[in-house]
Enzyme design. Structure first.
Site, PDB file in Angstrom:
ATOM      1  N   ARG A 178      36.441  35.230  59.764  1.00 17.78           N
ATOM      2  CA  ARG A 178      37.137  34.026  59.277  1.00 17.78           C
ATOM      3  C   ARG A 178      37.584  33.134  60.435  1.00 17.78           C
ATOM      4  O   ARG A 178      37.632  31.910  60.297  1.00 17.78           O
ATOM      5  CB  ARG A 178      38.337  34.413  58.407  1.00 17.78           C
ATOM      6  CG  ARG A 178      37.921  34.902  57.028  1.00 17.78           C
ATOM      7  CD  ARG A 178      39.085  35.047  56.090  1.00 17.78           C
ATOM      8  NE  ARG A 178      38.611  35.357  54.745  1.00 17.78           N
ATOM      9  CZ  ARG A 178      39.393  35.537  53.697  1.00 17.78           C
ATOM     10  NH1 ARG A 178      40.705  35.429  53.833  1.00 17.78           N
ATOM     11  NH2 ARG A 178      38.883  35.811  52.519  1.00 17.78           N
ATOM     12  N   LYS A 218      35.104  43.930  36.100  1.00 18.42           N
ATOM     13  CA  LYS A 218      35.687  43.498  34.828  1.00 18.42           C
ATOM     14  C   LYS A 218      35.180  42.146  34.376  1.00 18.42           C
ATOM     15  O   LYS A 218      35.033  41.220  35.169  1.00 18.42           O
ATOM     16  CB  LYS A 218      37.215  43.451  34.957  1.00 18.42           C
ATOM     17  CG  LYS A 218      37.844  44.825  35.175  1.00 18.42           C
ATOM     18  CD  LYS A 218      39.354  44.745  35.148  1.00 18.42           C
ATOM     19  CE  LYS A 218      39.974  46.129  35.252  1.00 18.42           C
ATOM     20  NZ  LYS A 218      41.450  46.089  35.201  1.00 18.42           N
ATOM     21  N   GLY A 261      34.561  37.479  47.782  1.00 16.55           N
ATOM     22  CA  GLY A 261      35.007  38.779  47.282  1.00 16.55           C
ATOM     23  C   GLY A 261      34.116  39.959  47.626  1.00 16.55           C
ATOM     24  O   GLY A 261      33.545  40.041  48.711  1.00 16.55           O
ATOM     25  N   GLY A 279      38.788  33.997  45.583  1.00 14.39           N
ATOM     26  CA  GLY A 279      39.386  33.358  44.414  1.00 14.39           C
ATOM     27  C   GLY A 279      39.016  31.893  44.305  1.00 14.39           C
ATOM     28  O   GLY A 279      38.778  31.382  43.204  1.00 14.39           O
TER      29      GLY A 279
END
Length: 400
Positions: free
Chosen positions: A39, A201, A357, A380
């Site tokens: 990053r 999920k 992610g 996100g």
């Protein structure tokens, strides 16, 4: 999105508040050291351009979740050390992001100089988007540049609030790259456009699936979420992961796909195991023949071949979420195969985008990250963007 980039503004001799995403992983105990500096490196093109053009750079970032108060394990001091090494120059450091010391060190900067502020989240006002705190941050600089796409979905003081107090604002190169690739995929993709959605999920990906179904030529479903769809089709799923309260929603998504003549593609087979362990007994079965007491852990070979065909015939591919429990070597083949297929698609001229992610973690593990057109730095943020949401950090850059 009609914001300016750093190429459009005059920054020579100006103090530039550069919001970056240096939320990097650190070791769990002192001395705290960085375990992955990707990053930091992602922000280098913007930092180096501003330095070369004589800007006086004030770097600001959050790190972890210190809950609004100082904590040594969340200090940005290790980042200052790493950045100094990478840039081969001394980086000044302020022990707070506001106050006298920060102001004095900001004012003392020379052209091309760099100051790193301490963790923004050491103040609860950062996440509360407090106007007075925003104003104090803005007082350090004359120009605002946002290069923190990973935090663009947060309406925080250093992301949104500060832009009300600085007239000149622009996107850095990383922010622009993220929006060019992700924005291009969802608004004007080269077709066929294939989206691959995985992960544990369905609840966290409902809006992504719904939005991409309206835009993509095919949406491929993998990962733990596929079993909720199987249950919605009335199939036995054994002890596989399932969100029972989302079964009706899965039915609705499949019905919508059928009525709109869209391809919502589910795996043909799955690797099942008798326990959630890499050492479990496992075998491959048709998705229609999962026995009671067993659980799905990955997509099978027939599914891999089918998904690979979709990917290799696509001109735009967006991937978010692993195909199985990729952390366990025996159940990583599906995820690795998707990465390999996307690498081949890139070679053939397709635009391939990996959206944040766990899929990025899986891609890094495969060693194929540099074979993609674009790997998003925002988990996100990229998800919310793919859902079609307006990101506060992007909206804030648009002219008032």
């Amino acid at each position: 999105m009609n914001f300016k980039t750093i190429d459009d503004i005059d920054i020579s001799g100006k103090r530039v508040f550069l919001r970056v995403d240096f939320n990097v992983p650190l070791t769990k105990s002192a001395p705290f050291t960085i375990t992955d500096d990707s990053r930091i490196r992602a922000a280098l093109p913007t930092i180096e351009n501003l330095r070369k053009r004589g800007a006086r750079i004030i770097l600001a970032s959050h790190l972890g979740r210190p809950k609004g108060k100082p904590a040594i394990e969340f200090s940005l001091e290790p980042i200052r050390e790493r950045l100094s090494e990478i840039l081969k120059t001394e980086i000044s450091f302020a022990s707070d992001c506001i106050g006298d010391e920060a102001m004095q060190k900001a004012m003392a900067l020379k052209d091309g100089g760099v100051l790193l502020l301490e963790n923004l989240r050491f103040h609860k006002e950062e996440e509360a988007n407090d106007p007075e705190f925003s104003k104090q941050l803005a007082s350090l600089a004359e120009v605002y540049v946002d290069d923190a796409f990973g935090a663009a979905h947060r309406a925080h003081a250093s992301i949104e609030g500060i832009t009300h107090f600085l007239n000149v604002k622009a996107a850095g190169y990383l922010m622009k790259s993220e929006l060019d690739y992700l924005g291009g995929a969802v608004t004007n993709p080269r077709r066929p456009f294939v989206a691959i959605i995985g992960g544990a999920k369905i609840s966290g990906k409902i809006d992504v699936v719904s939005n991409l179904m309206n835009k993509a030529d095919a949406v491929l479903i993998g990962g733990g979420m596929m079993f909720t769809f199987y249950k919605a089709r009335g199939l036995e799923i054994g002890k596989s992961l399932c969100e029972d309260d989302k079964v009706d929603l899965a039915k609705e998504l499949m019905a919508n796909a059928e009525s709109q003549n869209k391809k919502l593609v589910l795996p043909l087979d799955t690797i099942i195991a008798d326990s959630f362990s890499n050492d479990s007994n496992y075998r491959t079965v048709s998705t229609e023949k999962i026995p009671a007491g067993w659980m799905g852990m990955d997509i099978g070979r027939d599914s891999i071949n089918m998904f690979t065909d979709f990917i290799l015939n696509a001109q735009t591919v967006v991937w978010n979420g692993p195909m199985g429990v990729f952390e366990m070597p025996n159940f990583a083949a599906g995820t690795l195969a998707i990465a390999e297929a996307m690498a081949k698609a890139t070679e053939r001229g397709a635009t391939t985008i990996v959206g944040g992610g766990d899929s990025v973690a899986a891609l890094e593990a495969s060693g194929l990250a540099d074979k993609m057109s674009h790997v998003s730095t925002g988990g996100g943020a990229s998800l919310e963007f793919l859902e079609g949401k307006v990101l506060p950090g992007v909206e804030a850059l648009n002219p008032d």
